[in-house]
Design a protein around this motif. Structure first.
Motif, PDB file in Angstrom:
ATOM      1  N   PHE A  65      37.092  48.569  28.454  1.00 57.43           N
ATOM      2  CA  PHE A  65      36.782  49.091  29.785  1.00 57.43           C
ATOM      3  C   PHE A  65      36.219  47.979  30.678  1.00 57.43           C
ATOM      4  O   PHE A  65      36.633  47.829  31.830  1.00 57.43           O
ATOM      5  CB  PHE A  65      35.788  50.248  29.662  1.00 57.43           C
ATOM      6  N   LEU A  66      35.281  47.191  30.096  1.00 64.80           N
ATOM      7  CA  LEU A  66      34.693  46.115  30.902  1.00 64.80           C
ATOM      8  C   LEU A  66      35.771  45.104  31.294  1.00 64.80           C
ATOM      9  O   LEU A  66      35.775  44.591  32.416  1.00 64.80           O
ATOM     10  CB  LEU A  66      33.567  45.423  30.113  1.00 64.80           C
ATOM     11  N   TYR A  67      36.694  44.876  30.368  1.00 64.91           N
ATOM     12  CA  TYR A  67      37.791  43.952  30.667  1.00 64.91           C
ATOM     13  C   TYR A  67      38.628  44.498  31.833  1.00 64.91           C
ATOM     14  O   TYR A  67      38.980  43.763  32.760  1.00 64.91           O
ATOM     15  CB  TYR A  67      38.641  43.776  29.408  1.00 64.91           C
ATOM     16  N   ALA A  68      38.912  45.808  31.773  1.00 62.47           N
ATOM     17  CA  ALA A  68      39.701  46.434  32.855  1.00 62.47           C
ATOM     18  C   ALA A  68      38.950  46.319  34.187  1.00 62.47           C
ATOM     19  O   ALA A  68      39.545  46.002  35.220  1.00 62.47           O
ATOM     20  CB  ALA A  68      39.985  47.897  32.525  1.00 62.47           C
ATOM     21  N   ILE A  69      37.634  46.564  34.136  1.00 63.84           N
ATOM     22  CA  ILE A  69      36.842  46.450  35.371  1.00 63.84           C
ATOM     23  C   ILE A  69      36.877  45.003  35.870  1.00 63.84           C
ATOM     24  O   ILE A  69      37.054  44.743  37.069  1.00 63.84           O
ATOM     25  CB  ILE A  69      35.371  46.881  35.110  1.00 63.84           C
ATOM     26  N   GLY A  70      36.745  44.070  34.932  1.00 70.57           N
ATOM     27  CA  GLY A  70      36.793  42.651  35.296  1.00 70.57           C
ATOM     28  C   GLY A  70      38.118  42.316  35.966  1.00 70.57           C
ATOM     29  O   GLY A  70      38.143  41.636  36.995  1.00 70.57           O
ATOM     30  N   LEU A  71      39.199  42.819  35.379  1.00 69.98           N
ATOM     31  CA  LEU A  71      40.524  42.562  35.959  1.00 69.98           C
ATOM     32  C   LEU A  71      40.610  43.120  37.372  1.00 69.98           C
ATOM     33  O   LEU A  71      41.137  42.492  38.283  1.00 69.98           O
ATOM     34  CB  LEU A  71      41.608  43.207  35.095  1.00 69.98           C
ATOM     35  N   ARG A  72      40.064  44.343  37.538  1.00 64.33           N
ATOM     36  CA  ARG A  72      40.124  44.969  38.860  1.00 64.33           C
ATOM     37  C   ARG A  72      39.304  44.163  39.882  1.00 64.33           C
ATOM     38  O   ARG A  72      39.749  43.918  40.999  1.00 64.33           O
ATOM     39  CB  ARG A  72      39.631  46.409  38.766  1.00 64.33           C
ATOM     40  N   LEU A  73      38.105  43.708  39.457  1.00 63.25           N
ATOM     41  CA  LEU A  73      37.267  42.951  40.383  1.00 63.25           C
ATOM     42  C   LEU A  73      37.944  41.629  40.753  1.00 63.25           C
ATOM     43  O   LEU A  73      37.938  41.227  41.916  1.00 63.25           O
ATOM     44  CB  LEU A  73      35.887  42.694  39.764  1.00 63.25           C
ATOM     45  N   ALA A  74      38.563  41.007  39.740  1.00 57.41           N
ATOM     46  CA  ALA A  74      39.272  39.750  40.010  1.00 57.41           C
ATOM     47  C   ALA A  74      40.414  40.006  40.985  1.00 57.41           C
ATOM     48  O   ALA A  74      40.657  39.213  41.903  1.00 57.41           O
ATOM     49  CB  ALA A  74      39.813  39.176  38.703  1.00 57.41           C
ATOM     50  N   HIS A  75      41.072  41.138  40.800  1.00 58.56           N
ATOM     51  CA  HIS A  75      42.191  41.474  41.678  1.00 58.56           C
ATOM     52  C   HIS A  75      41.702  41.682  43.123  1.00 58.56           C
ATOM     53  O   HIS A  75      42.320  41.187  44.069  1.00 58.56           O
ATOM     54  CB  HIS A  75      42.864  42.743  41.149  1.00 58.56           C
ATOM     55  N   ILE A  76      40.576  42.382  43.243  1.00 56.74           N
ATOM     56  CA  ILE A  76      40.039  42.645  44.586  1.00 56.74           C
ATOM     57  C   ILE A  76      39.652  41.324  45.256  1.00 56.74           C
ATOM     58  O   ILE A  76      39.988  41.071  46.424  1.00 56.74           O
ATOM     59  CB  ILE A  76      38.815  43.590  44.506  1.00 56.74           C
TER      60      ILE A  76
END
Lengths: 343, 469
Positions: free
Chosen positions: A17-28
């Motif tokens: 989950f944290l990885y997914a959040i990290g990916l999303r933040l990086a994307h933003i």
């Protein structure tokens, strides 16, 4: 044991989950950076494209090194849709922005995305010094790398690149055909036309058919000569059909008419298609015969061809339909007439 | 002693089964990551590939419609506006008892058309063929009801003119570039014979004029769970198998095929419930038999959106039907398994579907019952039972979360960070109750198939997203 199993499952889930959040933040954050760079640089690119003076002398904003990759991406995106003198201006601007040096350093990156971007950039910048780095990549097993290298080589020096690329088109099964088409089309007629047609003539059946798809990139004269040679000297039905498909209309009705009786139905169908494009009054007889063909597609294309002949009016077409002795011929003619709103 | 041995064997079997499941899904996940990354690299490279080139092939879109009066006009209007240079739309009215045909005639100015219809695949009698005067690319085939979507699709294939056809459900919501994306594998590799598109859940999204205008999560919990299920099924289920050329299912909601390959295979089978899967298995079998090199592939981009059931009754019927169809298709093509030179399809994909997809629900239910009873009776310790439940639930949570990660690696379709957090919560919650319920339904479907009972189709209630359009 149960607790440790549960703990592992929970920990793995939280990590994912944290990885997914990290990916999303990086994307933003990447999205924001992209918008910022677009806002700052696209007006500069646009002005440079229309003005040599601006491209050579304009005061440019200082780009932060860690943003350079995004700037290069934006430049490539802008530049890849531009041709002619505007492209030269944009290349001048890119050199002033230090994008060529930046791209050259990244040609050997391990990260594929960055490497592909660099390869594309040096091609668009037409930098001949990168030739020796790019040429070996043509044999790279990674399709994205090899096709991007081919594109860039053709951008840098089409005359030199095309003789190397054409044999690879048949060898590299994974190269996207759309991309190959684009390479050949943008390399220009002088570099491609004769070489492509010669390659088709000397290739095996399978390779020739594959290359035939790209004859859009060849001149009408060369294609016509190629088609004539194929019709005169080759008898493989697949090749004949492929040749008729790309023919550009110099063939006599007599020659095409002979193919209307070919054993392979797809050759007959392509002959009917060709007559639809270039048939004259002398083609009507052949096409009428084809209306009674045993294969539906031949009948259908022949009927369509007849309705497309410019010198037959609606009444003549209806009379032609009615005089057919064969029910299948009449049915297919009726359909073709209805398709043209003439039923 | 014998009973104790039996318990130990069962315990070992259940643990072994779940451990194997972890390994297989883990591997599929890795394959899917590799495949998606590769796809995105190339697709980024050809992002500017919007220029219609002469290499594009014309496509026939076949839309079977049975009692689709509510949505047919909007759907067809959308299909007529796709970004593609050369295509036709063939609507097959499968003897609808409502006013589907009348609406089509009125809205699109259809006129009866004397088509020389060629029946290459078996289907019920075609009553009439219409052509639109306003939209020359639109034809409507009116046929007698064949009792199955397969029959309507066969009629459409008989009438379609182009070498590639795309089968689309009448209530599928496409994007303007759906066809262009789905056709890419055919342009890039001439060996491609079929390509599926990723189907996403449309519930909660804003749909206007047949096109998706705004993407959002559904408010309904059941639909939200299905968002996760679709991610799992499409993003790493099918993407993983694509890497091995062992895709067994192309969703009936959106699939693109080379027409001649389907005709050679005999078209869709009207007597099978999962006609989409059965056709793919038959194509595999045919082309392998004739030693023809081929590729059945999958496009990960979200190109088709569908309405997911929002009530338990519709969902139950759907899952029972799916499991029934799975059983039928697999058993019809069981000979694909364990062939010498059969490759990944024969040694991995088909056995995987047999062991884990078809019989998996039964094993899972067996596990729940066995470990509850065994712990209660003192045959195994409570701790062992707890490990099993953790394993079963943990697997579900991990699979769903990893599907979310794949989504974040690739398309991030749901734009808000809040959506991601919500989906994560759903990925956990669905494993407490919902999953067990669907497993029960699937077991019912399995038993129904074994007993030879025909599943109930029923009529699905439309979600508000589709009702409002």
């Amino acid at each position: 044991m149960a607790l440790s199993g549960a703990a592992v499952a929970v920990a793995a889930t939280i990590l994912l989950f944290l990885y997914a959040i990290g990916l999303r933040l990086a994307h933003i954050s990447h999205d924001r950076l992209k918008r910022r760079i677009r806002k700052a640089y696209w007006p500069i690119f646009a002005e440079a494209a229309v003005s040599v003076h601006f491209a050579e002398n304009a005061h440019l904003p200082v780009s932060v090194r860690r943003h350079k990759s995004q700037l290069l991406r934006e430049w490539c995106r802008f530049r890849s849709n531009i041709r002619g003198s505007a492209a030269t201006n944009l290349n001048t601007l890119a050199r002033r922005l230090g994008l060529l040096e930046f791209a050259k350093k990244r040609l050997t990156l391990r990260a594929l995305g960055g490497r592909l971007l660099a390869i594309q950039a040096v091609g668009l910048l037409r930098d001949p010094s990168c030739w020796s780095t790019l040429e070996p990549l043509l044999d790279h097993p990674n399709i994205a790398l090899s096709i991007t290298a081919a594109t860039s080589l053709a951008d840098i020096d089409p005359e030199r690149a095309i003789p190397i690329i054409i044999p690879l088109v048949v060898r590299k099964k994974g190269w996207p055909r759309t991309q190959v088409g684009r390479i050949l089309n943008s390399a220009g007629l002088p570099a491609v036309s004769r070489r492509l047609c010669e390659a088709i003539e000397t290739s095996s059946l399978r390779d020739a058919i594959q290359l035939m798809r790209f004859t859009d990139a060849a001149s009408t004269t060369d294609v016509n000569r190629l088609i004539s040679n194929i019709l005169d000297h080759r008898d493989e039905p697949e090749l004949l059909a492929a040749a008729l498909k790309v023919a550009r209309g110099h063939l006599s009705a007599e020659r095409v008419g002979a193919l209307a009786n070919h054993n392979a139905w797809y050759v007959r169908m392509q002959a009917a298609n060709l007559l639809a494009k270039f048939g004259g009054p002398e083609s009507i007889k052949v096409l009428e015969q084809m209306l009674s063909d045993t294969e539906w597609w031949v009948r259908y294309r022949a009927a369509q061809a007849i309705t497309k002949l410019p010198f037959l009016g609606p009444n003549a077409l209806r009379r032609l339909c009615d005089r057919q002795p064969d029910r299948f011929a009449r049915d297919i003619m009726r359909q073709a007439l209805a398709e043209r709103g003439l039923a | 002693m014998t009973a104790q041995l039996l318990i130990q064997v069962l315990e070992g079997f259940l643990f072994g089964y779940f451990a194997l499941l972890y390994v297989v899904y883990g591997l599929l996940n890795v394959l899917a990551v590799v495949q998606i990354r590769r796809y995105l690299e190339i697709s980024d490279l050809t992002a500017a590939d919007n220029v219609f080139s002469s290499l594009d092939v014309p496509v026939s879109i076949i839309v079977p419609a049975y009692n689709e009066s509510d949505s047919i006009v909007t759907s067809i209007r959308a299909m007529l506006q796709l970004e593609y240079p050369d295509y036709e739309v063939l609507v097959v009215n499968d003897g609808s008892s409502d006013d589907t045909l009348q609406k089509l005639i009125k809205e699109f100015g259809l006129k009866s058309f004397p088509e020389a219809y060629r029946k290459r695949l078996p289907c019920h009698k075609v009553r009439n063929i219409y052509r639109s005067h306003r939209y020359p690319m639109l034809r409507v085939i009116d046929k007698e009801n064949g009792g199955s979507k397969a029959d309507a699709l066969n009629a459409g294939i008989n009438a379609c003119r182009y070498p590639i056809f795309c089968a689309v459900d009448a209530d599928s919501i496409l994007q303007p570039d759906s066809l262009r994306r789905a056709i890419r594998p055919f342009l890039e590799n001439p060996e491609t014979v079929a390509a599926g598109g990723t189907v996403r859940v449309a519930n909660g999204c804003k749909v206007e004029g047949g096109f998706l205008q705004k993407i959002a999560l559904p408010a309904n919990f059941l639909a939200r769970v299905q968002v996760i299920e679709y991610l799992r099924a499409f993003l790493y289920g099918r993407m993983g198998w694509t890497q091995l050329n062992a895709v067994l299912i192309i969703s009936g909601a959106f699939g693109v095929f080379k027409k001649e390959v389907v005709v050679d295979a005999g078209g869709y089978r009207a007597d099978v419930i999962g006609e989409d899967m059965e056709l793919i298995l038959r194509i595999h079998k045919n082309l392998r038999k004739s030693n023809t090199p081929y590729k059945i592939t999958f496009v990960p981009d979200p190109i088709c959106w569908t309405d997911a059931p929002e009530d338990l009754a519709s969902l139950r019927k759907q899952r029972i039907r799916w499991q029934h169809g799975l059983g039928q298709s697999l058993i019809l093509h069981k000979s694909l398994m364990f062939k010498r030179n059969g490759g990944a399809l024969s040694w991995l994909a088909v056995p995987f579907f047999f062991i884990f997809e078809l019989f998996g629900p039964a094993v899972e239910i067996l596990g729940y019952i066995f470990f509850t009873v065994a712990a209660w009776s003192g045959w195994v310790s409570w701790e062992t039972s707890l490990v099993f439940f953790c394993l079963a639930v943990g697997l579900g949570v991990l699979l769903s979360t990893s599907a979310l990660v794949l989504e974040e690696l690739s398309f991030h379709v749901y734009p808000r960070l809040r959506d991601l957090v919500r989906l994560f919560l759903v990925a956990i919650l669905e494993n407490f109750g919902f999953r067990q319920l669907t497993v029960l339904w699937r077991v019912r479907g399995l038993l129904g198939w074994l007993a030879g009972n025909a599943p109930d189709w029923g009529k699905m209630k439309r979600s508000s997203s589709l009702r409002q359009q």
